[in-house]
Design a protein around this motif. Structure first.
Motif, PDB file in Angstrom:
ATOM      1  N   ARG A  31      23.799  13.091   3.624  1.00 39.76           N
ATOM      2  CA  ARG A  31      22.551  13.806   3.328  1.00 39.76           C
ATOM      3  C   ARG A  31      22.326  14.893   4.365  1.00 39.76           C
ATOM      4  NH1 ARG A  31      20.207  12.548  -1.609  1.00 39.76           N
ATOM      5  NH2 ARG A  31      20.427  10.327  -1.982  1.00 39.76           N
ATOM      6  N   LYS A  86      23.613  15.954  -3.442  1.00 40.25           N
ATOM      7  CA  LYS A  86      23.950  17.300  -3.936  1.00 40.25           C
ATOM      8  C   LYS A  86      25.417  17.594  -3.747  1.00 40.25           C
ATOM      9  CE  LYS A  86      19.345  18.998  -3.097  1.00 40.25           C
ATOM     10  NZ  LYS A  86      18.481  19.815  -2.308  1.00 40.25           N
ATOM     11  N   ASP A 104      18.898  18.181   1.526  1.00 41.84           N
ATOM     12  CA  ASP A 104      18.465  17.037   0.733  1.00 41.84           C
ATOM     13  C   ASP A 104      17.088  16.568   1.181  1.00 41.84           C
ATOM     14  OD1 ASP A 104      20.951  16.356  -0.856  1.00 41.84           O
ATOM     15  OD2 ASP A 104      21.763  16.304   1.181  1.00 41.84           O
ATOM     16  N   ALA A 108      14.835  25.438   2.258  1.00 43.73           N
ATOM     17  CA  ALA A 108      15.583  24.228   1.897  1.00 43.73           C
ATOM     18  C   ALA A 108      16.657  24.553   0.864  1.00 43.73           C
ATOM     19  CB  ALA A 108      14.637  23.158   1.366  1.00 43.73           C
ATOM     20  N   THR A 147      14.563  17.862  -3.573  1.00 44.39           N
ATOM     21  CA  THR A 147      14.574  17.764  -2.107  1.00 44.39           C
ATOM     22  C   THR A 147      13.334  17.004  -1.660  1.00 44.39           C
ATOM     23  OG1 THR A 147      15.742  19.877  -1.900  1.00 44.39           O
ATOM     24  CG2 THR A 147      14.562  19.105   0.042  1.00 44.39           C
TER      25      THR A 147
END
Length: 172
Positions: free
Chosen positions: A72, A172, A101, A95, A119
């Protein structure tokens, strides 16, 4: 599974940061301070914390930090440069830019967490001067696969059971 301790806005507290570190250092993998410690980087009380520069801090801290834990990406900032007291929009754009994340920030002294666009945005509140509640708070995140469990604690170590959350965030 990894655990992350997150604090912010301790504004000169030293003994309390040392107590938190001693209380949790054996069971957390990372300790984050989201700024406004008002301590010099070489102060023993802040040692062991990944720390960013707040608007009340001076010298030696980075404005932003990115840490990767259990796959992460965690973006850490104080939030004053992103106007977080009025909106999370600027922070959301940052972000997205860094593909975070989880975003950890402070500045407003208001405990809160929400998922925006996949997020997790997290403010652990303030250890010294909380706003919109009486409890002086910090947070521990448990990261396990797609599940993220957030546990909120008072400075004295008491868990605020009504404020625990679990989030599902695909990696992600």
């Amino acid at each position: 599974m990894s655990k992350i301790l997150i604090v912010s806005d301790s504004h000169g507290m030293t003994k309390e940061l040392e107590i938190l570190r001693d209380r949790h250092m054996k069971d957390v993998d990372l300790m984050i301070h989201c700024g406004d410690s008002q301590l010099m980087p070489d102060d023993q009380a802040i040692s062991g914390f990944v720390t960013v520069l707040g608007n009340c801090d001076f010298g030696g801290y980075p404005l932003e930090v990115i840490e990767v834990v259990t796959g992460r990406k965690i973006f850490v900032t104080h939030g004053h440069k992103y106007s977080v007291k009025s909106s999370l929009m600027n922070l959301k754009y940052k972000a997205q830019e860094v593909n975070a994340d989880i975003v950890c920030f402070g500045h407003s002294h208001i405990l809160g967490a929400e998922v925006i666009g996949g997020t997790l945005f997290l403010n652990p509140g303030s250890l010294r001067l909380p706003r919109e509640r009486f409890e002086k708070t910090y947070v521990i995140l448990d990261l396990a696969d797609e599940k993220i469990k957030m546990t909120v604690f008072e400075l004295n170590g008491r868990e605020l059971v009504d404020l625990g959350y679990e989030f599902t965030l695909p990696k992600k």
